[in-house]
Design an enzyme around this catalytic site. Structure first.
Site, mmCIF file in Angstrom:
data_model
loop_
_atom_site.group_PDB
_atom_site.id
_atom_site.type_symbol
_atom_site.label_atom_id
_atom_site.label_comp_id
_atom_site.label_asym_id
_atom_site.label_seq_id
_atom_site.Cartn_x
_atom_site.Cartn_y
_atom_site.Cartn_z
ATOM 1 N N LYS A 63 0.841 -1.194 0.000
ATOM 2 C CA LYS A 63 0.000 0.000 0.000
ATOM 3 C C LYS A 63 0.879 1.248 0.000
ATOM 4 C CE LYS A 63 -3.816 1.857 2.822
ATOM 5 N NZ LYS A 63 -4.678 1.524 4.001
ATOM 6 N N SER A 138 -9.307 1.611 2.971
ATOM 7 C CA SER A 138 -8.381 2.398 2.188
ATOM 8 C C SER A 138 -7.345 1.569 1.435
ATOM 9 C CB SER A 138 -7.667 3.402 3.093
ATOM 10 O OG SER A 138 -6.962 2.748 4.124
ATOM 11 N N SER A 162 -10.062 -1.019 6.874
ATOM 12 C CA SER A 162 -9.370 -0.704 5.621
ATOM 13 C C SER A 162 -8.611 -1.859 4.993
ATOM 14 C CB SER A 162 -8.407 0.477 5.838
ATOM 15 O OG SER A 162 -9.126 1.676 5.936
#
Length: 460
Positions: A63, A138, A162
């Site tokens: 990420k 996210s 997330s």
């Protein structure tokens, strides 16, 4: 045997083919990937077993809120546009030491504050099951890349679902560990202050076995120097759990929380998971802990009110540079006054009280099975949904994840069913703090009983 170079080229080819549709990767360097793969291949040819780790030659993604040396770490915001990480976060260094080939970094919403992935730097990430829908947030770029086979696995972060919501939306597996179980140093925004109680980093992959392997590599005390050590990581060793201990655990399950309704297919997925575990000898009984609504409300005191206070100095004076999604989030956080010392202390004490209350109840059921979210992947930009004749609002749909951030409990997601539109539905397997091994063991049993899982239609 397939060489690491062949595996790397295969994944690079998939990135070239499918990333234009998905917009999952935001920074990858093919030559750097192949250089890593060639080094991995040389180690195999030397036949030196000491050089071959559990992830040797496995291509992973990270990420883009986690430092990967030489790659962008922008967390989806123009305020960090062009920021290049100087060194690897400790968890990335551990993955490399285990032999992983790092492909690159993946898209996020701005400053990670959404359950969908879209920003002004790179735009939105699409779900490989249906491009008109979100991959979640996210860690949406991660989930889309892994589900579509652009990456074999990766790392996300989770302060309110997330990791788990994107895994649920994209039909993959993910683990939110206990805070401190995996060192979070090198993550931006830094998970500090009261936010450190709820925010974690964790593995994502297509199978629980792959999630477990990554967890075992990343977990553990990080007693580094002042520069790169993580003082918040915990000295908890990875443990082996005997089969008899796994079989002896009692499991409670609930299909909804009595407040936020879930879709019929979500109920069916949870019920199916409970039935499968019962059929292979587990004691599984209906059980919904008391105190979940209090946990939901207190979670917002940390994620919303305290989180907004943490972000405010970063964004002050930059309104014109912020994405609509982040501005919307900040409007929610600003709806209540900023915490005072007294209000934050009250929230903290309340959190400890509800945590104790639920842990006492979990003496009887150390593992829980429940929904991941009220709905499957939603269409880009949607903000409310009709479920069982009731309106489910954006923030309420993910409360099924938020409880366990507030409580600090580990939770894994396993795909378990599909909606009428063919969208994946995952269920959560939740355990007590520091018992990730039990969570993963039960999740693995569930995954095995479920049988093979299909690939999304975009890449079949």
């Amino acid at each position: 045997m397939v060489s690491p170079v062949e595996v790397a080229r295969f994944h690079l080819d998939r990135i070239e083919r499918f990333n234009p549709k998905l917009n999952a990767f935001v920074d990858y360097k093919p030559e750097a990937v192949l250089t890593q793969a060639r080094e991995a291949e040389k180690a195999i040819l030397r036949r030196d077993k000491d050089e071959l780790g559990p992830l040797h030659g496995v291509p992973l993604s990270i990420k883009s809120a986690i430092d990967v040396a030489g790659h962008r770490c922008e967390a989806g915001t123009r305020l960090r546009a062009g920021h290049i990480a100087a060194e690897d976060a400790p968890l990335v260094a551990r993955l490399r030491a285990a032999g992983a080939v790092i492909l690159g970094v993946t898209n996020t919403p701005e400053l990670l504050m959404a359950w969908e992935t879209d920003n002004l730097l790179y735009g939105r990430t699409n779900n490989p099951w249906d491009l008109t829908r979100t991959a979640g947030g996210s860690s949406g770029g991660e989930a889309a890349a892994i589900a579509a086979g652009l990456s074999a696995g990766g790392v996300g972060s989770d302060g309110g679902g997330s990791i788990r919501v994107p895994a649920h939306f994209c039909g993959i597996c993910g683990l939110k560990p206990t805070p401190g179980r995996i060192a979070s140093m090198g993550h931006f925004p830094k998970s500090g202050g009261p936010f450190a109680l709820i925010g974690v980093v964790g593995p994502m992959a297509r199978t629980i076995e792959d999630v477990r392997t990554m967890f075992e590599v990343m977990a553990g005390w990080d007693d580094g120097d002042v520069r790169d050590g993580d003082p918040c990581s915990a000295p908890v060793e990875v443990r082996e759990i005997h089969e008899t201990a796994v079989r002896a655990v009692s499991i409670g399950f609930f299909e909804d929380d009595g407040r936020t309704p879930v879709t019929r297919e979500t109920r069916s997925a949870v019920s199916h998971a409970a039935s499968l575990l019962m059929s292979c000898g587990f004691r599984v009984e209906p059980f919904r802990p008391e105190g979940l609504e209090g946990a939901r409300q207190l979670w917002w005191e940390f994620f919303g009110r305290a989180g907004g206070m943490i972000l405010e100095p970063m964004v002050r004076g930059h309104d014109s540079e912020l994405s609509p999604i982040l501005r919307e989030f900040l409007s929610w956080t600003n709806a209540a006054p900023a915490h005072t010392g007294e209000s934050l202390l009250a929230a903290w004490l309340g959190r400890d009280a509800v945590r104790e209350k639920i842990l006492v109840q979990m003496r009887r059921y150390p593992v829980l099975i429940c929904p991941t979210a009220a709905i499957p992947a939603f269409r880009h930009g949607e903000r409310e949904w009709q479920v069982e004749g009731k309106t489910v609002k954006y923030l309420d749909a993910w409360s099924y994840c938020a409880w366990f951030n507030l409580l600090g409990f580990p939770a894994a997601v396993v795909p378990m069913g599909s909606s009428d539109e063919g969208l994946p539905i995952g269920v959560q397997i939740v355990g007590r703090p520091w018992e990730e091994e039990m969570v993963l063991a039960v999740a693995a049993k569930l995954e095995m009983e479920r049988g093979p899982w299909q690939a999304p239609p975009l890449v079949e």
